[in-house]
Design an enzyme around this catalytic site. Structure first.
Site, mmCIF file in Angstrom:
data_model
loop_
_atom_site.group_PDB
_atom_site.id
_atom_site.type_symbol
_atom_site.label_atom_id
_atom_site.label_comp_id
_atom_site.label_asym_id
_atom_site.label_seq_id
_atom_site.Cartn_x
_atom_site.Cartn_y
_atom_site.Cartn_z
ATOM 1 C CG ASP A 1 -1.633 1.244 1.465
ATOM 2 O OD1 ASP A 1 -2.246 1.703 0.495
ATOM 3 O OD2 ASP A 1 -1.590 1.803 2.568
ATOM 4 C CG ASP B 1 -1.668 7.817 0.198
ATOM 5 O OD1 ASP B 1 -2.757 8.115 -0.317
ATOM 6 O OD2 ASP B 1 -0.572 8.173 -0.276
ATOM 7 C CE LYS C 1 -5.391 -0.478 -1.187
ATOM 8 N NZ LYS C 1 -4.123 0.031 -0.655
ATOM 9 C CG ASP D 1 -2.079 2.898 6.076
ATOM 10 O OD1 ASP D 1 -2.662 3.916 6.500
ATOM 11 O OD2 ASP D 1 -2.195 2.495 4.913
HETATM 12 O O1 LIG Z 1 -8.994 7.834 -1.212
HETATM 13 C C1 LIG Z 1 -8.356 7.994 -0.169
HETATM 14 O O2 LIG Z 1 -8.895 8.183 0.915
HETATM 15 C C2 LIG Z 1 -6.868 7.879 -0.203
HETATM 16 O O3 LIG Z 1 -6.384 8.159 -1.448
HETATM 17 C C3 LIG Z 1 -6.488 6.497 0.191
HETATM 18 O O4 LIG Z 1 -6.847 6.251 1.464
HETATM 19 C C4 LIG Z 1 -5.011 6.287 0.163
HETATM 20 O O5 LIG Z 1 -4.725 5.171 -0.464
HETATM 21 P P1 LIG Z 1 -3.724 4.010 0.023
HETATM 22 O O6 LIG Z 1 -2.436 4.270 -0.723
HETATM 23 O O7 LIG Z 1 -3.548 4.123 1.520
HETATM 24 O O8 LIG Z 1 -4.454 2.763 -0.412
HETATM 25 MG MG LIG Z 2 -2.717 3.414 3.148
#
Ligand SMILES: O=C(O)[C@H](O)[C@H](O)COP(=O)(O)O
Ligand SMILES: [Mg+2]
Length: 325
Positions: A50, A52, A246, A271
């Site tokens: 993942d 973020d 996801k 996370d």
């Molecule tokens: O759409 C969102 O809230 C964010 O872009 C998402 O939570 C971040 O994505 P991650 O890389 O953690 O899957």
């Molecule tokens: Mg994330």
């Protein structure tokens, strides 16, 4: 190595041996030693990350993440990036990786904008004369274009406005067959209103979301996520969208279509319990939770712990730096 409980309410088996198996099966393992981390390296050939909250917060890399990615590549591990962030296309994510000095190749990057575009073109097979009304950003438009899907809305200046929305002056496009909602930092009443019109007035218009993350870890703290962008529409419509990112399997189906990997020897690192870890579990992968993003210690230990329990837990992906090169 401290352990803590997985799900609750499991029927305790009668035989001591089975009880022991059940107990072990319900537990996460908190990684702490070099041996723990080396054992992961031996056990898994494919590492799905993942982004973020695992690799970075906004444009700020998590300490040690680059070293660990380099280590994995030096050990010939397959590295994939699986993000629910729909603001960027695979190509523009490659640009972000390059800017941050992180080795990544477009065919290793799987974002929810890409998965959504594939879902529209290949799963629901939206007819070519139909369009998608987009609540989202450039990444979504690039991926829809790449898949040959027509769209409107998105970054169109006529939609990115704080002017009052006039229903009297709104021309409903009868060719809109889907509304696709993702993280959109230019969200406004005009976009919500147009999406609402299409979803209530175009027969058969489907309601899709790239993902439903409630929040996401930006550079200096938490921000509302894609789930918070689609929430007003859900409330106004009284119905939920089909969410593609996801934990849904669509993303894994997109990866399987391009990459050979053995789920039994694949580790999903995330996370967020209700997206990343559940995604891994739904796909038969092993899961490693890191505590550098959304999930807190309190959500995995103690009385109110989540019923979604990762196989492994460590503080940060940077912890794996202790593995000798
Ligand atoms: O759409 C969102 O809230 C964010 O872009 C998402 O939570 C971040 O994505 P991650 O890389 O953690 O899957
Ligand atoms: Mg994330």
């Amino acid at each position: 190595m401290p352990k803590f409980g997985k799900g609750f309410g499991t029927e305790i088996a009668s035989s001591p041996a089975r009880r022991c198996e059940q107990f072990l099966d319900l537990m996460s393992v908190r990684l702490s030693s070099v041996a723990d981390y080396e054992a992961l390296l031996d056990k898994y050939d494919t590492w799905m990350f993942d982004c973020d909250g695992v690799l970075w917060h906004g444009d700020r890399l998590i300490d040690g993440a680059v070293d660990v990615l380099d280590l994995l590549r030096s050990r010939k591990k397959k590295v994939l990036f699986v993000t629910n962030n729909a603001t960027k296309s695979r190509k523009s994510y490659k640009g972000k990786f390059d800017q941050l000095g992180v080795e990544a190749h477009v065919d290793e990057i799987y974002g929810s904008a890409y998965a959504a575009a594939v879902y529209v073109s290949s799963v629901i097979k939206l007819p070519k004369d139909k369009k998608v009304y987009v609540i989202g950003m450039k990444g979504m438009e690039e991926e829809l274009h790449e898949e040959g899907v027509s769209f409107l809305g998105g970054t169109d200046p006529a939609d990115c406005t704080l002017e009052p929305f006039s229903l009297a002056n709104f021309n409903l496009d009868p060719d809109v067959g889907a509304v696709l909602c993702g993280l959109d930092t230019n969200i406004n009443y005009t976009k919500m209103s147009k999406a609402f019109q299409y979803l209530t007035r175009n027969p058969g218009c489907v309601f899709l979301a790239t993902n439903e993350d409630s929040t996401y870890p930006a550079g200096d703290g938490l921000l509302p996520g894609a789930g918070a962008i689609s929430a007003p529409l859900r409330y106004a419509l009284g119905k939920d969208p089909v969410s593609i990112g996801k934990p849904a399997s669509t993303m894994l189906d997109c990866i399987k279509a391009k990459v050979n990997f053995d789920p039994k020897r694949t580790l999903m690192i995330g996370d967020r319990l209700n997206t990343d870890i559940l995604f891994g579990q739904n796909g038969g992968l092993s899961t490693l939770l890191v505590l550098t993003g959304i999930t807190t210690e309190a959500e995995i230990t103690g009385p109110n712990a989540s019923s979604i329990v990762p196989d492994f837990v460590t503080q940060s992906i940077g912890d794996l730096r202790v593995i000798p090169r």
